[in-house]
Enzyme design. Structure first.
Site, PDB file in Angstrom:
ATOM      1  N   GLU A 250      34.085  35.266  53.721  1.00  0.00           N
ATOM      2  CA  GLU A 250      35.249  35.873  54.377  1.00  0.00           C
ATOM      3  C   GLU A 250      34.839  37.151  55.086  1.00  0.00           C
ATOM      4  O   GLU A 250      33.916  37.838  54.662  1.00  0.00           O
ATOM      5  CB  GLU A 250      36.315  36.221  53.325  1.00  0.00           C
ATOM      6  CG  GLU A 250      36.843  35.033  52.588  1.00  0.00           C
ATOM      7  CD  GLU A 250      38.045  35.396  51.699  1.00  0.00           C
ATOM      8  OE1 GLU A 250      38.603  36.491  51.837  1.00  0.00           O
ATOM      9  OE2 GLU A 250      38.395  34.538  50.868  1.00  0.00           O
ATOM     10  N   LYS A 252      35.045  40.996  55.900  1.00  0.00           N
ATOM     11  CA  LYS A 252      35.376  42.124  55.015  1.00  0.00           C
ATOM     12  C   LYS A 252      36.075  43.201  55.828  1.00  0.00           C
ATOM     13  O   LYS A 252      35.502  43.744  56.761  1.00  0.00           O
ATOM     14  CB  LYS A 252      34.103  42.676  54.374  1.00  0.00           C
ATOM     15  CG  LYS A 252      34.375  43.772  53.359  1.00  0.00           C
ATOM     16  CD  LYS A 252      33.098  44.169  52.641  1.00  0.00           C
ATOM     17  CE  LYS A 252      33.364  45.067  51.453  1.00  0.00           C
ATOM     18  NZ  LYS A 252      34.187  46.205  51.733  1.00  0.00           N
ATOM     19  N   ARG A 257      43.314  48.386  49.848  1.00  0.00           N
ATOM     20  CA  ARG A 257      43.656  47.176  49.113  1.00  0.00           C
ATOM     21  C   ARG A 257      45.099  47.232  48.623  1.00  0.00           C
ATOM     22  O   ARG A 257      45.543  48.255  48.122  1.00  0.00           O
ATOM     23  CB  ARG A 257      42.701  47.068  47.927  1.00  0.00           C
ATOM     24  CG  ARG A 257      42.739  45.743  47.227  1.00  0.00           C
ATOM     25  CD  ARG A 257      41.533  45.634  46.308  1.00  0.00           C
ATOM     26  NE  ARG A 257      41.518  44.359  45.624  1.00  0.00           N
ATOM     27  CZ  ARG A 257      40.450  43.870  45.015  1.00  0.00           C
ATOM     28  NH1 ARG A 257      39.316  44.536  45.032  1.00  0.00           N
ATOM     29  NH2 ARG A 257      40.501  42.710  44.401  1.00  0.00           N
ATOM     30  N   ARG A 272      44.500  49.917  44.903  1.00  0.00           N
ATOM     31  CA  ARG A 272      43.322  49.468  44.152  1.00  0.00           C
ATOM     32  C   ARG A 272      43.313  50.061  42.744  1.00  0.00           C
ATOM     33  O   ARG A 272      42.904  49.425  41.803  1.00  0.00           O
ATOM     34  CB  ARG A 272      42.050  49.888  44.886  1.00  0.00           C
ATOM     35  CG  ARG A 272      40.789  49.409  44.219  1.00  0.00           C
ATOM     36  CD  ARG A 272      39.579  50.097  44.817  1.00  0.00           C
ATOM     37  NE  ARG A 272      38.349  49.630  44.237  1.00  0.00           N
ATOM     38  CZ  ARG A 272      37.945  49.895  43.011  1.00  0.00           C
ATOM     39  NH1 ARG A 272      38.704  50.607  42.193  1.00  0.00           N
ATOM     40  NH2 ARG A 272      36.782  49.446  42.588  1.00  0.00           N
ATOM     41  N   GLU A 302      44.175  43.276  52.323  1.00  0.00           N
ATOM     42  CA  GLU A 302      43.738  44.576  52.815  1.00  0.00           C
ATOM     43  C   GLU A 302      44.697  44.989  53.942  1.00  0.00           C
ATOM     44  O   GLU A 302      44.935  44.205  54.866  1.00  0.00           O
ATOM     45  CB  GLU A 302      42.300  44.406  53.337  1.00  0.00           C
ATOM     46  CG  GLU A 302      41.519  45.653  53.506  1.00  0.00           C
ATOM     47  CD  GLU A 302      40.897  46.200  52.221  1.00  0.00           C
ATOM     48  OE1 GLU A 302      41.084  45.615  51.132  1.00  0.00           O
ATOM     49  OE2 GLU A 302      40.248  47.248  52.330  1.00  0.00           O
ATOM     50  N   PHE A 342      43.799  37.896  51.034  1.00  0.00           N
ATOM     51  CA  PHE A 342      42.602  37.169  50.630  1.00  0.00           C
ATOM     52  C   PHE A 342      42.667  36.521  49.249  1.00  0.00           C
ATOM     53  O   PHE A 342      41.736  35.832  48.848  1.00  0.00           O
ATOM     54  CB  PHE A 342      41.332  38.019  50.785  1.00  0.00           C
ATOM     55  CG  PHE A 342      41.349  39.354  50.086  1.00  0.00           C
ATOM     56  CD1 PHE A 342      41.228  39.434  48.720  1.00  0.00           C
ATOM     57  CD2 PHE A 342      41.462  40.527  50.824  1.00  0.00           C
ATOM     58  CE1 PHE A 342      41.221  40.659  48.082  1.00  0.00           C
ATOM     59  CE2 PHE A 342      41.459  41.765  50.196  1.00  0.00           C
ATOM     60  CZ  PHE A 342      41.335  41.835  48.811  1.00  0.00           C
ATOM     61  N   ARG A 417      33.302  43.271  37.923  1.00  0.00           N
ATOM     62  CA  ARG A 417      32.435  43.085  39.090  1.00  0.00           C
ATOM     63  C   ARG A 417      31.504  41.927  38.776  1.00  0.00           C
ATOM     64  O   ARG A 417      30.631  42.048  37.931  1.00  0.00           O
ATOM     65  CB  ARG A 417      31.645  44.380  39.329  1.00  0.00           C
ATOM     66  CG  ARG A 417      30.979  44.461  40.679  1.00  0.00           C
ATOM     67  CD  ARG A 417      30.288  45.806  40.855  1.00  0.00           C
ATOM     68  NE  ARG A 417      31.199  46.936  40.838  1.00  0.00           N
ATOM     69  CZ  ARG A 417      31.985  47.296  41.841  1.00  0.00           C
ATOM     70  NH1 ARG A 417      31.962  46.609  42.974  1.00  0.00           N
ATOM     71  NH2 ARG A 417      32.776  48.346  41.739  1.00  0.00           N
TER      72      ARG A 417
END
Ligand code: ATP
Length: 589
Positions: A250, A252, A257, A272, A302, A342, A417
């Site tokens: 995708e 960026k 966010r 975020r 975003e 997204f 993460r």
């Protein structure tokens, strides 16, 4: 539980120098508290009244607190100011003055934890004309009836200076010990926390209903999900390989966010770091109602400004101008925000977190079909590094930051993460020009020409998620203007703690330790090995111990402190190690 008992535990937490002991003390608090008190105690220990997404601030400034202490102690405001200057800590100032107060014995009360929490809540919700005096009165009454030991923590709490050093992970571990008898349920508690972002709620469910109930918690509307985060890799080949030969790629987008929760005509948007930002994004909130046909939905994207003439997205700085609270209405006209969606996590009663990316993506595309201001991110699906590379180049040429590759089969992994998302930005190619987010753990006094500023540099750390510890990686002593030095001094002198915080691992002793709570963004030329720093410290083949350090570190950004990141959001030790290895790989090529 009496507040005096909680204050005794807090004193122990302040004195302790090991993280494990901290957990034992906190577990004792939870074991000895009533089930109905657990939630409030968790918020108090975090230094808040409610989870961040509820946006409940105390609305107590230092000056207001000084007045309240003066009234409580029957003293002049000037004396409180003097004591605060002397100790640099409103808690100790309150403790001293209350202990000297002649009014004290007449008023001594035995407050319960819930009473104190209740008054603090009342103080927070009091607003409008006359609210300042009302807040002073409530605080003063509370302080006047308390012991000096209680006053210390009561004074620190509403101004965000509790300095207990407990992070989310520490609290979760203590909850696990207190209610399941071992640390082992921490991971399950963390999973539950990742989908509701409310530690108090988790503690309450655990203490009242047990771990099985926590296990079955589901995503729900208006409780934000902790965001999934991306790992990084420097080349297209490595990304495709890591993804098992095929992935989605995708574009960026460099905006901010947004996690959108919609139920009928009710919409809330979270940032975020999970604060509610609906008021700042009225156009996106409106578009969520008018353009999205689904009744109940949680999705993510975003937000960006767009040059309507060219159809190009605007750079981050220009989008940010819009975020400032002022002039929102005019800015909407001037710069309408678009939301590039997204991901989707919930749809009409169904928790989608465990669905594979590809299934979620189909539902997302369907949900935003026909919308104008909310559009899905552009993407390709590929098996070819060359194709990924070309998509990356076109994105960058179009003014975007790079790409995020996504594992087609992966669930939505909240609050972590993982390599199910891999980002590649232009900056990774060739040198260490990606920035690091580091936590300030101490500072140094100015020397030489800087003596007058009482500030000469910072000691910074990365976050080791496994150990739940802050490990030092760099001293930063250059690049400060006089105004910066003054600003850092003012900010950090209020966060000083008397000894190394229990969750900080450091071989260096700064002039002042500070509570690890401020994150800054740092740029450096290179990550190197150093025996001075504890970040990722390990013995090498010759038996020498070395950690990671930064060469030529300097601070970036205008505001300096990253208010959108908590200390646990800082760059992690494992990311540093990966970046060190990537740097080697790239330079060998
Ligand atoms: P992180 O959010 O990973 O801690 P960061 O705040 O510095 O780090 P980046 O490293 O730039 O952000 O990259 C991750 C961010 O990219 C996400 O948090 C998200 O806001 C943004 N983003 C932009 N486009 C996408 C996309 N298509 N998919 C996922 N995230 C995206």
């Amino acid at each position: 539980m009496l507040f005096s008992e909680l204050a005794r535990y807090y004193q122990k937490l302040e004195d302790v120098s090991s993280r494990l002991k901290m957990i034992d003390i906190m577990a004792d608090i939870f074991k000895n508290a009533d089930k109905d008190e657990i939630k409030s105690i968790i918020y108090m220990t975090e230094g808040v009244l409610a989870p961040a997404f509820e946006g409940l601030d105390f609305g107590v400034a230092e000056k207001l607190l000084e007045e309240a202490i003066a009234v409580a102690a029957g003293m002049d405001k000037g004396e409180v100011e003097k004591a605060y200057k002397k100790y640099g800590d409103m808690g100790i100032a309150a403790q001293e003055l209350i202990s000297q107060s002649k009014l004290r014995r007449m008023n001594a009360k035995k407050y319960s934890v819930l009473e104190v929490y209740g008054v603090m809540n009342k103080i927070a919700v009091t607003s409008g004309s006359g609210s300042k005096d009302a807040k002073i009165k409530m605080l003063a009454e509370l302080l006047a009836g308390s012991s000096p030991e209680e006053a210390k923590f009561m004074a620190r709490y509403p101004i965000g200076q509790l300095r207990l050093g407990a992070g989310d992970s520490t609290i979760l571990e203590a909850l696990s010990v207190a209610f399941t008898g071992s640390r082992e349920s921490k991971a399950e508690l963390e999973n539950a926390y990742n989908i509701c972002s409310d530690l108090g709620y988790i503690g309450e469910v655990l203490s009242k209903k047990g771990i099985s109930e926590v296990r079955s918690l589901k995503v729900s509307l208006f409780k934000p999900i902790r965001p999934a985060l991306a790992e990084r890799l420097p080349t297209a080949e490595e990304i495709i390989k890591k993804m098992g030969g095929k992935c989605a790629v995708e574009q960026k987008y460099d905006g901010f966010r947004c996690q959108v929760h919609k139920s009928g005509k009710k919409v809330k948007i979270y940032s975020r770091n999970l604060e509610e930002t609906t008021d700042m994004l009225p156009d996106i909130a409106k578009a969520a109602i008018t353009e999205i046909n689904e009744e109940h939905i949680i999705f993510e994207g975003e937000a960006l400004g767009m040059n309507e003439a060219t159809g190009e997205f605007l750079p981050f700085q220009e989008t940010m101008q819009r975020k400032r609270k002022h002039g929102i209405t005019e800015k909407i006209e001037e710069l309408p925000l678009h939301l590039v969606a997204f991901d989707i996590m919930y749809l009409n009663g169904k928790d989608l977190m465990k669905e594979p990316y590809e299934a979620r993506r189909n539902l997302l595309e369907n949900a935003v079909k026909g919308a104008k201001m909310i559009t899905p991110s552009k993407r390709i699906i590929t098996t070819e590094p060359k194709e990924l590379e070309e998509f990356f180049e076109t994105s960058v040429e179009g003014g975007l930051e790079g790409i995020v590759a996504k594992d087609l089969k992966a669930p939505y992994i909240a609050g972590a993460r993982k390599f199910s998302w891999i980002k590649m930005k232009r900056s990774y190619k060739g040198e260490l020009s990606d920035t690091l987010d580091l936590v300030i753990v101490g500072y140094f006094l100015g020397r030489g020409s800087r003596t007058e500023f009482k500030f000469g540099g910072l000691l910074c750390a990365a976050y080791n998620k496994k150990r739940d510890m802050f490990e030092t990686i760099s001293k930063i002593g250059t690049g400060f203007t006089e105004a910066n030095m003054q600003a850092f001094y003012e900010l950090l002198s209020k966060a000083v703690v008397k000894q190394k915080p229990a969750r900080v691992d450091s071989l260096i002793t700064p002039d002042f330790w500070v509570e690890p709570k401020y994150v800054i963004t740092v740029k450096a030329d290179e990550i190197t090995k150093s025996p001075m720093h504890t970040c990722g410290m390990q013995e090498d083949r010759s038996g020498e111990k070395a950690g990671y350090a930064l060469r030529f570190p300097r601070i970036v950004g205008d505001g300096f402190i990253r208010r959108d990141k908590s200390p646990e959001d800082a760059t992690s030790t494992s990311e540093i190690i990966e970046m060190f290895n990537d740097q080697k790989r790239v330079s060998v090529k």
